[in-house]
Scaffold this motif. Structure first.
Motif, mmCIF file in Angstrom:
data_model
loop_
_atom_site.group_PDB
_atom_site.id
_atom_site.type_symbol
_atom_site.label_atom_id
_atom_site.label_comp_id
_atom_site.label_asym_id
_atom_site.label_seq_id
_atom_site.Cartn_x
_atom_site.Cartn_y
_atom_site.Cartn_z
ATOM 1 N N THR A 170 65.119 73.106 67.021
ATOM 2 C CA THR A 170 65.602 74.493 66.900
ATOM 3 C C THR A 170 66.903 74.546 66.075
ATOM 4 O O THR A 170 67.478 75.617 65.910
ATOM 5 C CB THR A 170 65.876 75.136 68.276
ATOM 6 N N MET A 191 64.592 81.423 68.045
ATOM 7 C CA MET A 191 63.378 80.645 68.348
ATOM 8 C C MET A 191 62.673 80.325 67.039
ATOM 9 O O MET A 191 62.981 80.909 66.001
ATOM 10 C CB MET A 191 62.465 81.424 69.282
ATOM 11 N N GLU A 210 55.591 77.578 69.047
ATOM 12 C CA GLU A 210 56.761 78.372 69.420
ATOM 13 C C GLU A 210 57.717 77.572 70.317
ATOM 14 O O GLU A 210 57.260 76.872 71.208
ATOM 15 C CB GLU A 210 56.233 79.579 70.179
ATOM 16 N N ARG A 211 58.991 77.661 70.047
ATOM 17 C CA ARG A 211 60.004 77.048 70.925
ATOM 18 C C ARG A 211 61.280 77.870 70.873
ATOM 19 O O ARG A 211 61.617 78.442 69.827
ATOM 20 C CB ARG A 211 60.285 75.586 70.520
ATOM 21 N N SER A 212 61.959 77.954 72.012
ATOM 22 C CA SER A 212 63.150 78.790 72.127
ATOM 23 C C SER A 212 64.406 77.930 72.103
ATOM 24 O O SER A 212 64.421 76.823 72.634
ATOM 25 C CB SER A 212 63.110 79.577 73.437
ATOM 26 N N ARG A 213 65.416 78.481 71.512
ATOM 27 C CA ARG A 213 66.678 77.746 71.363
ATOM 28 C C ARG A 213 67.559 77.938 72.597
ATOM 29 O O ARG A 213 67.523 79.006 73.233
ATOM 30 C CB ARG A 213 67.362 78.323 70.114
ATOM 31 N N GLY A 237 63.271 85.855 65.455
ATOM 32 C CA GLY A 237 62.179 85.007 65.910
ATOM 33 C C GLY A 237 60.882 85.669 65.496
ATOM 34 O O GLY A 237 60.854 86.882 65.274
ATOM 35 N N VAL A 240 60.163 87.704 69.328
ATOM 36 C CA VAL A 240 61.363 87.542 70.173
ATOM 37 C C VAL A 240 61.078 87.821 71.661
ATOM 38 O O VAL A 240 61.735 87.254 72.529
ATOM 39 C CB VAL A 240 62.551 88.417 69.700
ATOM 40 N N TYR A 243 60.711 84.957 73.947
ATOM 41 C CA TYR A 243 61.835 84.015 74.117
ATOM 42 C C TYR A 243 61.920 83.586 75.593
ATOM 43 O O TYR A 243 61.866 84.429 76.497
ATOM 44 C CB TYR A 243 63.164 84.669 73.701
ATOM 45 N N LYS A 244 62.065 82.294 75.804
ATOM 46 C CA LYS A 244 62.116 81.786 77.182
ATOM 47 C C LYS A 244 62.818 80.439 77.148
ATOM 48 O O LYS A 244 62.341 79.520 76.463
ATOM 49 C CB LYS A 244 60.685 81.605 77.679
ATOM 50 N N TRP A 245 63.928 80.354 77.828
ATOM 51 C CA TRP A 245 64.665 79.088 77.826
ATOM 52 C C TRP A 245 65.127 78.776 79.242
ATOM 53 O O TRP A 245 65.643 79.644 79.944
ATOM 54 C CB TRP A 245 65.862 79.181 76.881
ATOM 55 N N PHE A 256 63.996 87.227 77.150
ATOM 56 C CA PHE A 256 64.628 87.930 76.032
ATOM 57 C C PHE A 256 65.573 89.038 76.502
ATOM 58 O O PHE A 256 66.644 89.236 75.921
ATOM 59 C CB PHE A 256 63.567 88.479 75.072
#
Ligand code: 5AD
Ligand code: SF4
Length: 481
Positions: A170, A191, A210-213, A237, A240, A243-245, A256
């Protein structure tokens, strides 16, 4: 999600020309970086979506670390890079045209390296080296950390290629060098990649999973930008809303809506925008969070692609017309002053005239303030290319597109006319392209407003502007104290 222009054209005939005129991303850099007489220099152009422009800022940072300095002058550079887009055939054709120009620069200055970055590098891989003999480097969107090594390989006479896609990368720890910056607005990538597999789209193949920062690195970047004087950030993204971290220490999940709230709290004077939302994923929680914070801009880019449920199914968008309309209703119910824009594709495989009419009617229904509009361009390797014949003749695709543009232009003008007499808080971005006597800036709804320069105010300041004249693309007004 794409960045097309400050003030997007709705005339598709002008679109490619605009890319040539406006999208030659000659790097802009601060003067203190420029004492470079003996150092190696790189020149970079970016095409396509905002994510590509944001990635070029990461590339600039990596190159600066390894001793290269940016230049705006291609002729004096030792390394010419082009960050490319594959989304439509036209985008790739533009890149190939630019490569012909680089060829000349390379002949005038032997030893200059030419590198292709981004989506086209990923899509074509080593094929690009066979097709474009002058290319020395082919680097995919997840391999930019490898650039210094690949450059050394190319300097030794071999080709430098890395197109591995990653599930983790990321670039969270890299501080982007802000290129082409107006010093007021900046992108923050939150992301990467896309898991959606819309059948027309090449992005899942060129940008991977897909990957989230890390949320804290995003907030740190927003803080830094604010301290440097920036007043607007756009969280970027492909989707967006997904988004999931997970915080590795507390195991808490940041979605998000949480991220928006955290960013909004950086400073009330920092405006927050985001792009792109997916109609299947945008939640009421996100809409309520937007409503709660004045500094989260009341603007949602919500690509519809088509207004017809059968076509949406073929597109694998995983929502239908009714679902989309419900999301639009929910946005207007919670935030009546919110602006919505869309991406629209005409002439997708097997689209009938009646189905096309439903796209026209959804523009009226959703009252988009503007849209990015395209005719369908088949992309090799996509689900649609494999499953459905590209059977709508080009003239029909283009005719439908011009009908879409006509309706959108009328709806944009109607929306803008309603703003006459209203006063908006505008963030000043700079002087207008046409005249130094005018400032330009946007309101929360992302509408560009032009108004006479006011003494004592400068880019980055907020000012109230009363609108007194509009076109379908811009508002004009006068600042009020
Ligand atoms: N043809 C035409 N338009 C496309 N887009 C993506 N793929 C294609 C294609 N093959 C458009 C979609 C997307 C935007 C970024 O580009 O509208 O939302
Ligand atoms: Fe492409 Fe669909 Fe992903 Fe957007 S959401 S990048 S259109 S696959």
């Amino acid at each position: 999600m794409e960045l097309y222009d400050d003030n997007p054209t709705i005339d598709f005939l002008k679109q490619d020309k605009k890319i040539d005129e406006d999208k030659q991303g000659n790097v802009f850099f601060k003067e203190e970086l420029v004492d470079t007489s003996n150092q190696k220099k790189f020149y970079i152009e970016s095409y396509g979506c905002a994510m590509n422009f944001s990635d070029s800022e990461i590339v600039a940072s990596i190159l600066l670390e390894s001793g290269f300095h940016p230049t705006k002058n291609m002729e004096e550079s030792d390394l010419i890079l082009i960050n490319t887009c594959s989304i439509r055939e036209k985008a790739e054709a533009t890149v190939r045209k630019r490569l012909r120009i680089f060829d000349k620069a390379k002949r005038n200055k032997p030893g200059t390296l030419v590198g292709v970055l981004g989506c086209m590098a990923e899509r074509l891989k080593t094929k690009l080296l066979e097709q474009e003999k002058l290319v020395d480097l082919v680097v995919g969107p997840d391999a930019y950390r490898d650039l210094p090594k690949l450059i050394s390989t190319a300097e030794e006479g071999d080709k430098g290629v890395n197109v591995f896609l990653s599930r983790e990368e990321t670039y969270a720890d890299i501080s982007p060098i802000r290129l082409q910056s107006n010093g007021v607005s900046a992108f923050i990538s939150i992301m990467r990649g896309c898991d959606n597999m819309c059948s027309f789209c090449v992005v899942p193949f060129t940008r991977g999973r897909e990957r989230s920062r890390d949320a804290f690195s995003i907030i740190a970047e927003a803080n830094d930008l604010f301290n440097q004087g920036f007043r607007e950030v756009t969280l970027l993204g492909q989707n967006v809303d997904s988004y999931k971290w997970e915080n590795p220490e507390t195991k808490e999940t940041v979605n998000f809506a949480h991220l928006l709230e955290m960013t909004a709290k950086v400073n009330p004077l920092l405006r927050i925008r985001f792009s792109t939302s997916h109609p299947k994923d945008i939640t009421d929680e996100v809409i309520h969070t937007m409503n709660k914070h004045h500094n989260i801009c009341k603007y949602i880019h919500l690509p519809v692609q088509s207004g017809n449920s059968r076509i949406l199914k073929l597109m694998n968008r995983t929502y239908d017309r009714e679902w989309y309309m419900e999301r639009v209703n929910s946005i207007y119910k919670i935030m009546p002053d919110c602006a919505i824009s869309a991406d629209i594709i005409t002439g997708f495989c097997s689209e009938t005239e009646e189905e096309h009419q439903e796209t026209l009617s959804i523009i009226e229904f959703a009252k988009y303030t503007m849209s990015y509009m395209f005719f369908y361009s088949e992309r090799p390797g996509t689900l649609a290319a494999k499953k459905y014949p590209d059977d709508i003749p080009l003239e029909v695709k283009k005719r439908r597109l011009s009908e879409v543009i006509d309706v959108q232009t009328r709806i944009s003008l109607e929306s803008n006319k309603k703003d006459i007499g209203k006063t908006f808080e505008v963030l000043i971005e700079g002087v207008s392209k046409r005249s130094d006597l005018d400032f330009k800036g946007r309101n929360s709804q992302n509408k560009m407003i032009i108004f006479p320069v006011v003494e004592g105010y400068q880019p980055g300041d907020y000012i109230n502007v009363k609108v007194n004249e509009v076109s379908s693309a811009t508002l004009k007004g006068i600042a009020i104290a």
